[in-house]
Design a protein around this motif. Sequence first.
Motif, short mmCIF file in Angstrom:
data_model
loop_
_atom_site.label_atom_id
_atom_site.label_comp_id
_atom_site.label_asym_id
_atom_site.label_seq_id
_atom_site.Cartn_x
_atom_site.Cartn_y
_atom_site.Cartn_z
N LEU A 56 0.84 -1.20 0.00
CA LEU A 56 0.00 0.00 0.00
C LEU A 56 0.87 1.25 0.00
O LEU A 56 0.60 2.21 -0.73
N THR A 57 1.94 1.24 0.80
CA THR A 57 2.83 2.41 0.84
C THR A 57 3.53 2.61 -0.50
O THR A 57 3.74 3.74 -0.94
N VAL A 58 3.88 1.49 -1.16
CA VAL A 58 4.52 1.59 -2.48
C VAL A 58 3.55 2.20 -3.49
O VAL A 58 3.90 3.09 -4.27
N ALA A 59 2.29 1.73 -3.48
CA ALA A 59 1.30 2.21 -4.44
C ALA A 59 0.99 3.69 -4.23
O ALA A 59 0.81 4.44 -5.19
N ILE A 60 0.91 4.12 -2.98
CA ILE A 60 0.67 5.53 -2.70
C ILE A 60 1.81 6.37 -3.29
O ILE A 60 1.57 7.40 -3.92
N GLY A 61 3.04 5.93 -3.08
CA GLY A 61 4.19 6.65 -3.62
C GLY A 61 4.18 6.71 -5.13
O GLY A 61 4.54 7.74 -5.73
N ILE A 62 3.76 5.62 -5.78
CA ILE A 62 3.69 5.60 -7.24
C ILE A 62 2.69 6.62 -7.76
O ILE A 62 2.95 7.36 -8.72
N ALA A 63 1.52 6.68 -7.11
CA ALA A 63 0.42 7.50 -7.62
C ALA A 63 0.53 8.97 -7.26
O ALA A 63 -0.21 9.80 -7.80
N MET A 64 1.44 9.32 -6.38
CA MET A 64 1.53 10.70 -5.91
C MET A 64 1.89 11.70 -7.01
O MET A 64 1.52 12.87 -6.95
N ILE A 65 2.61 11.24 -8.01
CA ILE A 65 3.09 12.16 -9.04
C ILE A 65 1.97 12.62 -9.96
O ILE A 65 2.07 13.69 -10.59
N GLU A 66 0.87 11.85 -10.03
CA GLU A 66 -0.17 12.12 -11.03
C GLU A 66 -0.77 13.52 -10.94
O GLU A 66 -0.91 14.19 -11.96
N PRO A 67 -1.18 14.01 -9.74
CA PRO A 67 -1.80 15.34 -9.70
C PRO A 67 -0.80 16.49 -9.61
O PRO A 67 -1.20 17.64 -9.56
N LEU A 68 0.50 16.17 -9.59
CA LEU A 68 1.52 17.19 -9.37
C LEU A 68 2.19 17.65 -10.66
O LEU A 68 3.22 18.33 -10.61
N GLN A 69 1.61 17.33 -11.79
CA GLN A 69 2.27 17.63 -13.06
C GLN A 69 2.57 19.11 -13.20
O GLN A 69 3.70 19.49 -13.55
N THR A 70 1.60 19.96 -12.94
CA THR A 70 1.82 21.41 -13.09
C THR A 70 2.89 21.91 -12.13
O THR A 70 3.78 22.69 -12.52
#
Length: 425
Positions: free
Chosen positions: A240-254
């Motif tokens: 779960l901690t790995v998946a959270i870290g993977i997905a964190m970049i998605e909304p931070l593109q700007t």
Amino acid sequence: MFGADRRVYTLAFARMADSIGNSFLIIVLPLYIGSNVITGDAFGLGAALITGIILSAFGFLSTILQPIAGYYSDRTGSRRIFIVIGLVILAGANYVYSLAGSYTAMLAIRGLQGIGVAITIPSTVALVNELTTEASRGGDMGIFNTFRFIGFAAGPILAGSVVNGGPYYVAGIAMTGFEAAFYIAALGALIGAILIMLFVEDPDAEEQDAEAGSDLGFAIFDHDHDTLIDPVFALGLALLTVAIGIAMIEPLQTDINNHLNQGAQLFSIEFSSFIVAQVFLQTPIGAASDRYGRKPFILGGLIVLIPAMLAQGLVTTPLGMIVTRLIQGAAAATAFAPGFALAGDIADTGNSGTTFSVLTMAFTLGTAIGPLIAGYLISFGYVVPFAFGAVLSGLGAFLVYSQVEETHGITSETAGSGGQPVGQD
């Protein structure tokens, strides 16, 4: 490494086709929701918020239903029918997006997608497990995950071209770029279902029925060993901690583009770097865990994730971000295939569906809440989301170190380990 049962390859190809279709929608749905096609009541919410709710509904509903689907696939002793039903539901949901014109319809369809995925995933991973032996399980899980990530990587690349290339004319019928994308997504799931129907059978179904337990097949606390938490549940929390870290970049593109003074193209390369590492490393690392053990790889991957996550918030150049994303991908690959193989070593054949649902549920939940956490934490400073991801990786490493025991070379000698040996096809 490459001597897997042909049915493992079929399941991997089916998952790749399905992943291409699903990852299409990562790009297409926000554009479609933001277009003039979607109208009507947005429940009094802004366009950005209702889009986030629609996208997140998939992950949260799928998370809730995966243990239930895994349990019933165990009780019936049939994996294939659950996989096919789930893929058919997914194909139908992907198609009816082309008919939706309101936010309510989009939310309902997204929920239907979540149901299809929830039915499919635990049974698919359980079937891969049951088609392997302890000696090859890590490599086979690596093969399966490799094809899944190839599909996940290819989908977004193709989606932009499909949407922008419309309208299309096929046999005299006109379709928009959005409609073409939805049809391709539906076709991907349908191809997966056809492959499973034609080339995959349940292994020794009668034996599975006899061994299927009456409970959920996993626990939160461990009463049989010296650890506090059940090892599969602890492993699920770590992933779960790995998946959270993977997905964190998605909304931070700007924010990332502004911080690194770069454009969307460089961000796409940075995003894809993680997936490239996954594609090249999953299978060899999984095979290595068959030889040297599971826990050292899982623990090592989680430890490397700590500086890799933090570094993403500290780098000041696009090249630096690409390198850190490659390291993050390599570290995650080091945890994934051995992690699933370890769960397979522990799982009894009759309860492998619910056992694996713990891991698949954790990954799905992590990818759903990761963007929400990152979107909230970025308001406190650019580095904060990445630092939080590093802390989570550290907690995951501690859980594996303290609560998960090595299984390879041990489980099969002392207890009924996952899949029974299946002859090579």
